[in-house]
Every structure is written in C-alpha cells, then in structure tokens.
Enzyme design. Sequence first.
Site, PDB file in Angstrom:
ATOM      1  N   ASP A 194     -47.404  -9.443 -42.926  1.00 34.20           N
ATOM      2  CA  ASP A 194     -47.050  -8.526 -41.847  1.00 34.20           C
ATOM      3  C   ASP A 194     -47.488  -9.057 -40.489  1.00 34.20           C
ATOM      4  OD1 ASP A 194     -49.717  -8.211 -42.767  1.00 34.20           O
ATOM      5  OD2 ASP A 194     -49.906  -6.401 -41.565  1.00 34.20           O
ATOM      6  N   GLU A 195     -46.827  -8.581 -39.469  1.00 33.66           N
ATOM      7  CA  GLU A 195     -47.245  -8.752 -38.071  1.00 33.66           C
ATOM      8  C   GLU A 195     -47.615 -10.191 -37.728  1.00 33.66           C
ATOM      9  OE1 GLU A 195     -49.099  -4.522 -36.848  1.00 33.66           O
ATOM     10  OE2 GLU A 195     -50.339  -5.655 -38.229  1.00 33.66           O
ATOM     11  N   ALA A 196     -46.756 -11.141 -38.136  1.00 36.59           N
ATOM     12  CA  ALA A 196     -47.050 -12.551 -37.856  1.00 36.59           C
ATOM     13  C   ALA A 196     -46.441 -12.933 -36.503  1.00 36.59           C
ATOM     14  CB  ALA A 196     -46.522 -13.426 -38.987  1.00 36.59           C
TER      15      ALA A 196
END
Length: 529
Positions: A340-342
């Site tokens: 997530d949220e890279a």
Amino acid sequence: MRRRAAALPAAVTILAATGAVGACGGPPAVPEAHFMPIPMSDVIPAPLEARPAPGADFHIEPSTVIAAARSAEVRPTADWLAALLRRGTGFPLPVVAPGSRGSGVISLQLGDAGAALGGEGYTLSVSPSEVRIRANAGAGLFHGAQTLRQLLPAAIETTHAAGPWVVEGGTIVDHPRYPWRAAMLDVARHFFSVADVERYVDELALYKVNVLELHLSDDQGWRIAITSWPRLTTVGGSTAVGGGPGGYFTQAQYREIVAYAASRYITIVPEIDMPGHVNAALASYGELSCDGVAPPLYTGIDVGFSSLCVGRPITMRFVDAVIAELAALTPGPYLSIGGDEAQSTPPSEYASFIAEAARAVSSHGKVPVGWAEIAAARLPPDAVAVYWNIDDAGSSARQAAERGLRVVLAPANHCYLDQKYDPSTVLGLTWAGPISVEQSYDWEPTDYAIPAGRIEGVEAPLWSETLTTMSDIEQMAFPRLPGIAEIGWSPPSTHDWARYRVRLAAQAPRWEAMGIDFDRASGVPWPQT
Ligand code: ACM
C-alpha cells in the site's frame, strides 16, 4: 471528554478474588445483569438459524460432565471449554469419554453434521439433559463452543460465581457466510507484547474471527527477527511512533503466537509491508535504499516517503530472505507483502516489484496477500487483495476481482477500528472517520460492485499510531469489531441496525466481566452499571 467504560465492577472483583461473602455477611453483590439468561437471538455473530424451545433449558450443575473424544480435533476444544466453565462455576466438570450416560452432559461430537455446514459450521442442541455441539471439523466445534459461551450468563467470565447457569433450550444451526473474517493488528507503529496479542486473539475468537493479519513492519519499526538480516530488529525494531523503545518478536515468540492463535482456530497472516513503508528497514541497511545511505529512524506518522530500491539484486535478495524465513515460521497458507501507499516508488517499478515479491511468496509455498493496490501488478490467481482505500471508490477492489483475485473488504470508512468514534474520542485518527458504531455496521460486502464469487470476506484493521496499551486496543476494537465479524459471518437477512444495537448492548456485561475496556460509544443503549 470521551466516555470510558468503567473498569471491572468492584463487586465482580471481590467475587473473582475470593469467592467470599460480602463485608456485611451477605452474598457479594454481583450485578444482576451478569446472571441474566441469554436468548439465542442475542448471539453475535447472529446464527443462520436459531429456534428456541421454551421449557427445554439446560442447567449446568455440580454433577455436569463434558463428553468428548480424545482426538486432536475434539479434545483441545473440550479442555478449553472445561477450563472456562470450571473457572466460572467452580464445578469439577470432568471431560469424559463419549457415550457416558446420565443427565447433565455437554457433548462435543465430530462428524455427520451435514455437508452444508462445511468445516466451520456447527449445530448446537440444548435440551434439559444435554447440550450437544456437532460439527464436521474442529473449527466448527470450537465456534459452537464459543456460541455456548455466549449463551451463558456474563458471570461465567468471572471466577467461581454463584450461578444459576442456565442455557436456553432449542437448536442453533450455523455456518459462516465468508471464509475470511479477519482482524489486523499494527504492531509496527507501536509494539505490543505476546501477551497482548494473545489476549486480542482470545477476544477475536469470541466473535468467530478466524484470521489475524499481523502488520510486522512499517516506517517506524521492524518487529520480527530475521536471522539473516539481524539489524532489521536490533536497529529497525529499536523505536516506535513518539520515540519509545519499540521492540520485536523473536522467532520463538512469533511461533508461540501462531500456535496460540491456531488453538483458537485463527490463522496468522504475517505482513511485511513493501516496497513502501520501509524506513525501519532502510535505517537498518542503507544498501536497500537507492542512494545507499541509511536514513535516520523515524518516529512520526507520515506515510508514503520511503521505498526499497527496485531493480537492485540486493533488494530481491533481501525480499527473498525475509519471505523465506517468515514462510518457514508460518504454518498458515498466507503471507502478505503489504503493497500500500508506495508513493515514493515509480508506478512501473511498483508493478514489477510486486509481481516479483508475489512470485517469491509463491515459491516459498504461500499464497500472496496484499492491500488492493497490488492488483496493478501481475499476480498468481490465488492471490488475495484487501480493499481499504475509499478514495478510489472501490476501483482497486474491482480491478483485483477483474484480474481473478479473491477480494477481502476492509473499506476504511467502515472497518478501520483506529478511527475515532466521534470528534471527542481521545484515541485514534480521523482521516476516514469519525466512524460511529452505526457507521461501522452500516455496509455490505456486496456494496462495491464485485462479483459475489470473488468476495472472500471482511477485515477490521487496527492501526496503532495513537495506541500504546492493551486498553487502547480494546477501546478502539470494542464495540465496533463484533459488527464487522457479524457482517462476515451472518446471513444478510439478519442485518438490522435497530436490532443489532440492542444485541450489542447486551454484550456489555460480558465485556465488564472479562475486563475488556470498551468504549460506551453513542448510538448503543448500554445498560447502566
Ligand atoms: C492502509 O491503510 N494504508 C492499508
């Protein structure tokens, strides 16, 4: 100020400690609510079918026995139930061989429960002479035993209370709607001990949750010892949000948690979050970042600023070594790579990294799991995507389903237990909330235009940026967790907020008796204490 649950009521504490008479010579004043009989219709998650039989109540007496085979699928649940009931009642409750005659038997029976019940379903029949739990497999027997626990007065959770111990007569036929009914605990932002995690496991089991994802790494901390990369924990595990001392699980401790959860029919899904959320790893080994320089340890709560250096051989050596060790420690079928949220990983590199990390998971014999962003990559068809990001309005979940993946629903605006209940809640964050108890219950897994056959279940994540103690965990999980568990287990026909809020309020005496520090959040008609 936020309302807080009172601690364990004083009267129960006296009883628990001594079983003695009260100061004035009379019996101790246990709150009456703790001895109220529980109707079958109050069980959470709501059973598929519950048919009370008035007048057919069962009484647990000093002579009651528990009948169970010695097999590995039956005996541990019989012993677990016996321990709970012995502590609560003070009765001997011996576990005896099946077929023992006489009245007053609680029997656990394996087999012939009907194919429709699957491995997790059970029937529970209560007559004046017997409580019989029947299931096709150990998981079903355990879930049936948890139902019996909920049918007993709340005082069963204390020590040597006086009773009476009445179980309402009738029959329950029950099996889950979805196979994946998960909680997730973030031990990375703040670290929690083995005892805390095991206590949470026990609380989850009460509501038939069967998966616990452990978020073992993030920017602020790396929490699982990896023998071949030791600085991950000695450096990366050395702090936490706010700058506290952090901590980590040794491999032996992790194995202990996994075994404890398995004894409650809960599968641990370990999560190593990558390629973002990796500052603790980069601080431990600078060669994992593209500039080769180890950043300082991070104790704030921003996201999206760290990335593994995709494409370097050392990065994949690291990923493969971590996955190999974790897979070897984990008997369950799943391993999560986060994903997530890279925001600090270029999108094309993200897709190639996730595909490669997922291949590594498969090559070590596990099924890859990740947050639904992973659907942007090529993945094996058995992979599981957990939808959370309400900003994409379900598109990542639909992309995962279109790619043939199994989808778990954890929409942040309903399922995130770390969000405040209302603006006055002291703990928690607000970016997806606040989430009242009603809001956490007011949704359906089929709301996201995903083909029903692709929906694997539900998940209730608990992120720990603001949480440091077990009491903090309990205040955020209770009372919202049971509603997510019910959405995952119960048929949609039982979904009814007006009735649910009353059933939920009826759990309060049990939580008080168990010492669970729940939030008397608004919208629920909590009993007076
Ligand atoms: C998430 O909340 N970033 C999965």
